[in-house]
Scaffold this active site. Sequence first.
Site, PDB file in Angstrom:
ATOM      1  N   GLY A  12       0.814  -1.216   0.000  1.00 23.52           N
ATOM      2  CA  GLY A  12       0.000   0.000   0.000  1.00 23.52           C
ATOM      3  C   GLY A  12       0.842   1.258   0.000  1.00 23.52           C
ATOM      4  O   GLY A  12       2.077   1.206   0.118  1.00 23.52           O
ATOM      5  N   ASP A  13       0.182   2.386  -0.208  1.00 24.25           N
ATOM      6  CA  ASP A  13       0.816   3.709  -0.197  1.00 24.25           C
ATOM      7  C   ASP A  13       1.893   3.863  -1.258  1.00 24.25           C
ATOM      8  O   ASP A  13       2.896   4.560  -1.066  1.00 24.25           O
ATOM      9  CB  ASP A  13       1.400   4.022   1.199  1.00 24.25           C
ATOM     10  CG  ASP A  13       0.338   3.930   2.276  1.00 24.25           C
ATOM     11  OD1 ASP A  13      -0.815   4.306   1.988  1.00 24.25           O
ATOM     12  OD2 ASP A  13       0.650   3.476   3.386  1.00 24.25           O
ATOM     13  N   LYS A  16      -0.866   5.379  -5.468  1.00 21.37           N
ATOM     14  CA  LYS A  16      -1.970   5.033  -6.376  1.00 21.37           C
ATOM     15  C   LYS A  16      -2.832   6.253  -6.682  1.00 21.37           C
ATOM     16  O   LYS A  16      -3.219   6.494  -7.819  1.00 21.37           O
ATOM     17  CB  LYS A  16      -2.839   3.925  -5.753  1.00 21.37           C
ATOM     18  CG  LYS A  16      -2.078   2.625  -5.508  1.00 21.37           C
ATOM     19  CD  LYS A  16      -2.936   1.576  -4.817  1.00 21.37           C
ATOM     20  CE  LYS A  16      -3.283   1.892  -3.391  1.00 21.37           C
ATOM     21  NZ  LYS A  16      -2.127   1.908  -2.463  1.00 21.37           N
ATOM     22  N   GLY A  40      -5.883   5.657   2.130  1.00 16.71           N
ATOM     23  CA  GLY A  40      -5.635   7.099   2.127  1.00 16.71           C
ATOM     24  C   GLY A  40      -4.893   7.398   0.840  1.00 16.71           C
ATOM     25  O   GLY A  40      -3.746   7.013   0.700  1.00 16.71           O
ATOM     26  N   HIS A  41      -5.563   8.010  -0.113  1.00 19.83           N
ATOM     27  CA  HIS A  41      -4.977   8.272  -1.433  1.00 19.83           C
ATOM     28  C   HIS A  41      -4.795   9.786  -1.597  1.00 19.83           C
ATOM     29  O   HIS A  41      -5.757  10.541  -1.538  1.00 19.83           O
ATOM     30  CB  HIS A  41      -5.878   7.704  -2.543  1.00 19.83           C
ATOM     31  CG  HIS A  41      -5.982   6.206  -2.487  1.00 19.83           C
ATOM     32  ND1 HIS A  41      -6.725   5.472  -3.373  1.00 19.83           N
ATOM     33  CD2 HIS A  41      -5.413   5.303  -1.640  1.00 19.83           C
ATOM     34  CE1 HIS A  41      -6.601   4.178  -3.069  1.00 19.83           C
ATOM     35  NE2 HIS A  41      -5.828   4.052  -2.022  1.00 19.83           N
ATOM     36  N   GLN A 223      -5.094  -0.369  -0.816  1.00 23.77           N
ATOM     37  CA  GLN A 223      -4.094  -1.210  -0.143  1.00 23.77           C
ATOM     38  C   GLN A 223      -3.091  -1.725  -1.190  1.00 23.77           C
ATOM     39  O   GLN A 223      -2.859  -1.044  -2.165  1.00 23.77           O
ATOM     40  CB  GLN A 223      -4.765  -2.373   0.629  1.00 23.77           C
ATOM     41  CG  GLN A 223      -5.514  -1.929   1.883  1.00 23.77           C
ATOM     42  CD  GLN A 223      -6.890  -1.360   1.608  1.00 23.77           C
ATOM     43  OE1 GLN A 223      -7.718  -1.996   0.995  1.00 23.77           O
ATOM     44  NE2 GLN A 223      -7.156  -0.163   2.071  1.00 23.77           N
ATOM     45  N   GLY A 301      -1.794   8.602  10.273  1.00 24.60           N
ATOM     46  CA  GLY A 301      -0.692   9.458  10.708  1.00 24.60           C
ATOM     47  C   GLY A 301       0.460   8.671  11.323  1.00 24.60           C
ATOM     48  O   GLY A 301       1.369   9.250  11.909  1.00 24.60           O
TER      49      GLY A 301
HETATM   50  P1  GDP Z   1      -1.656   5.624  -2.084  1.00 21.64           P
HETATM   51  O1  GDP Z   1      -2.313   5.113  -0.847  1.00 21.64           O
HETATM   52  O2  GDP Z   1      -1.038   4.523  -2.891  1.00 21.64           O
HETATM   53  O3  GDP Z   1      -2.538   6.505  -2.917  1.00 21.64           O
HETATM   54  O4  GDP Z   1      -0.433   6.533  -1.596  1.00 21.64           O
HETATM   55  P2  GDP Z   1      -0.478   7.626  -0.414  1.00 21.64           P
HETATM   56  O5  GDP Z   1      -1.178   8.831  -0.915  1.00 21.64           O
HETATM   57  O6  GDP Z   1      -0.938   7.020   0.851  1.00 21.64           O
HETATM   58  O7  GDP Z   1       1.081   7.894  -0.213  1.00 21.64           O
HETATM   59  C1  GDP Z   1       1.874   8.374  -1.234  1.00 21.64           C
HETATM   60  C2  GDP Z   1       2.530   9.691  -0.740  1.00 21.64           C
HETATM   61  O8  GDP Z   1       3.586  10.036  -1.606  1.00 21.64           O
HETATM   62  C3  GDP Z   1       1.586  10.873  -0.778  1.00 21.64           C
HETATM   63  O9  GDP Z   1       1.975  11.776   0.214  1.00 21.64           O
HETATM   64  C4  GDP Z   1       1.822  11.465  -2.158  1.00 21.64           C
HETATM   65  O10 GDP Z   1       1.519  12.856  -2.230  1.00 21.64           O
HETATM   66  C5  GDP Z   1       3.291  11.238  -2.308  1.00 21.64           C
HETATM   67  N1  GDP Z   1       3.764  10.996  -3.688  1.00 21.64           N
HETATM   68  C6  GDP Z   1       3.157  10.343  -4.703  1.00 21.64           C
HETATM   69  N2  GDP Z   1       3.983  10.254  -5.769  1.00 21.64           N
HETATM   70  C7  GDP Z   1       5.136  10.875  -5.412  1.00 21.64           C
HETATM   71  C8  GDP Z   1       6.389  11.077  -6.063  1.00 21.64           C
HETATM   72  O11 GDP Z   1       6.630  10.667  -7.197  1.00 21.64           O
HETATM   73  N3  GDP Z   1       7.361  11.747  -5.358  1.00 21.64           N
HETATM   74  C9  GDP Z   1       7.157  12.197  -4.085  1.00 21.64           C
HETATM   75  N4  GDP Z   1       8.158  12.827  -3.484  1.00 21.64           N
HETATM   76  N5  GDP Z   1       5.985  12.014  -3.445  1.00 21.64           N
HETATM   77  C10 GDP Z   1       4.995  11.351  -4.091  1.00 21.64           C
HETATM   78  P1  IMO Z   2      -3.845   2.559   0.771  1.00 18.13           P
HETATM   79  O1  IMO Z   2      -5.021   2.317  -0.152  1.00 18.13           O
HETATM   80  C1  IMO Z   2      -1.153   0.878   3.727  1.00 18.13           C
HETATM   81  C2  IMO Z   2      -2.843  -1.959   6.570  1.00 18.13           C
HETATM   82  C3  IMO Z   2      -2.916  -1.558   8.028  1.00 18.13           C
HETATM   83  C4  IMO Z   2      -2.704  -2.911   8.682  1.00 18.13           C
HETATM   84  C5  IMO Z   2      -3.455  -3.855   7.773  1.00 18.13           C
HETATM   85  C6  IMO Z   2      -4.859  -4.191   8.238  1.00 18.13           C
HETATM   86  O2  IMO Z   2      -3.715   3.955   1.236  1.00 18.13           O
HETATM   87  O3  IMO Z   2      -2.595   2.007   0.174  1.00 18.13           O
HETATM   88  P2  IMO Z   2      -7.145  -2.805   8.214  1.00 18.13           P
HETATM   89  O4  IMO Z   2      -7.514  -1.527   8.895  1.00 18.13           O
HETATM   90  O5  IMO Z   2      -7.289  -2.774   6.732  1.00 18.13           O
HETATM   91  O6  IMO Z   2      -7.816  -4.006   8.819  1.00 18.13           O
HETATM   92  O7  IMO Z   2      -5.565  -2.989   8.538  1.00 18.13           O
HETATM   93  O8  IMO Z   2      -3.519  -3.209   6.503  1.00 18.13           O
HETATM   94  N1  IMO Z   2      -3.503  -1.034   5.621  1.00 18.13           N
HETATM   95  C7  IMO Z   2      -2.831  -0.220   4.794  1.00 18.13           C
HETATM   96  N2  IMO Z   2      -1.507   0.005   4.682  1.00 18.13           N
HETATM   97  N3  IMO Z   2      -2.018   1.499   2.894  1.00 18.13           N
HETATM   98  C8  IMO Z   2      -3.352   1.250   2.987  1.00 18.13           C
HETATM   99  O9  IMO Z   2      -4.227   1.729   2.104  1.00 18.13           O
HETATM  100  C9  IMO Z   2      -3.812   0.395   3.993  1.00 18.13           C
HETATM  101  N4  IMO Z   2      -5.030  -0.048   4.392  1.00 18.13           N
HETATM  102  C10 IMO Z   2      -4.823  -0.931   5.375  1.00 18.13           C
HETATM  103  O10 IMO Z   2      -1.908  -0.632   8.353  1.00 18.13           O
HETATM  104  O11 IMO Z   2      -1.341  -3.256   8.625  1.00 18.13           O
HETATM  105 MG    MG Z   3      -2.290   5.424   1.208  1.00 21.08          MG
END
Ligand code: GDP
Ligand code: IMO
Ligand code: MG
Length: 418
Positions: A12-13, A16, A40-41, A223, A301
Amino acid sequence: MSNVFLVGTHWGDEGKGKVVDVLSENVAGCVRFQGGHNAGHTLVINNEKTILHLIPSGILRDNVKSIIGNGVVVSLEALDKELTDLKEKGVSINNKLYISELCHVILPTHIALDLAHEKSLGKESIGTTGRGIGPTYEDKVARRGIRLIDFFDKINLESKIKKSIDYHNFLLKNYYNDSEVALDDVMSSIMPIFDKIKKYICDVTPLILDLNESSNIIFEGAQGTLLDIDHGTYPYVTSSNTTLAGLISGTGIGVDKVNYSLGITKAYTTRVGHGPFPSELTNKLGEDIAKWGGEVGATTGRARRCGWLDIKILKKSIELNRINGIALTKLDVLDKLDKIKICTSYDKLDLKHNANDIEYIEIDGWKTSTIGATSFDELPENAKVYIKKIEELANIEVVMISTGPARDQIIIMKDIFL
Ligand code: GDP
Ligand code: IMO
Ligand code: MG
């Protein structure tokens, strides 16, 4: 028309939200199919940051319909909050949001159960987001869940919810030794919200198919592959199928509607929550990468754990999701490094973090800023070497490279809409 399925390749994260935002310029629909507001996107447009949890990342574009498929679990409170935040930012919602009537609803007691269960696990807790995701999917599978469609049956709704709350309260009180939640409080918190959002509820499958007659669609995974309930690092996973199979069951569309599977891969690997992470850096370098990458959970957070890019997981993800190409994100975060490692192999992914059979290859860093680069040619030579190495090791094409959080900080190597 052609559709792109977008999936996180690790935990995840991966970025996306950012990639969905870039690609949604070319689509009429953006569909979530699993998970809930545990996601959290993050989108950054004209210096303004928006974090979406439940609503698809197409919502910021006026000509994109945002669709929540039946596989998603919906918290009415979270939905209400997200809609309020978006409206405050001046984002219009009308005629843009559609929510499947078959979605299961997260009740306040699901959240209480999630938290109580985590507490009871002590050191062995999963590290969930505490959003009630697991208990809601449990009730779905146990055939005692409450769906949005049930809210239209005013006569039976309250007794149905009462049954559910009674069961949850029994567990809370007798198994977890925790406080119960009053039915009246549940009803008074969710009913006014349902009345506000009921206009968005419909049967979304025909809508998706209809839209697809003349337009492209993005399916937005939440995720990541290794958090998949079946294929991930069980039990340290989420409670839905985050992979390709989840798209099919979570929308009702056929696999023939998936024209391109796009893996979203971060240039290094992160994980939030507990569980194994073979390439984790538990040293100062890991902390530095976390600082440079702003690796703080967009939902809770919490600090994200950081490590080197894990190619073994990437390859597994490519197979599981039939990935055709990847978007490599956050390349710029590695700009300062002297040396960069790529994790290529270890025996098996079990529940120990510190397998000592891990193998890495090392390349020289580029030590030049790549922030905001928009063409492959302008990247420093060693950054090109890094990208080519990933392509070679995972046997996959890199079709997009993200060079910063903002919408326009992107290199597009290939148009993936056929
Ligand atoms: P998601 O859950 O896959 O949508 O990703 P998140 O939004 O949780 O986490 C990605 C983080 O990296 C966010 O704070 C984005 O603003 C940031 N981000 C995305 N692409 C880039 C990149 O190419 N460079 C940097 N420095 N930050 C990025
Ligand atoms: P995005 O879409 C990263 C993780 C939690 C925990 C496990 C189970 O932003 O990539 P849950 O609350 O789903 O039962 O937690 O999955 N987790 C994520 N980790 N990005 C996410 O979403 C996540 N959604 C759940 O931290 O380890
Ligand atoms: Mg995320």
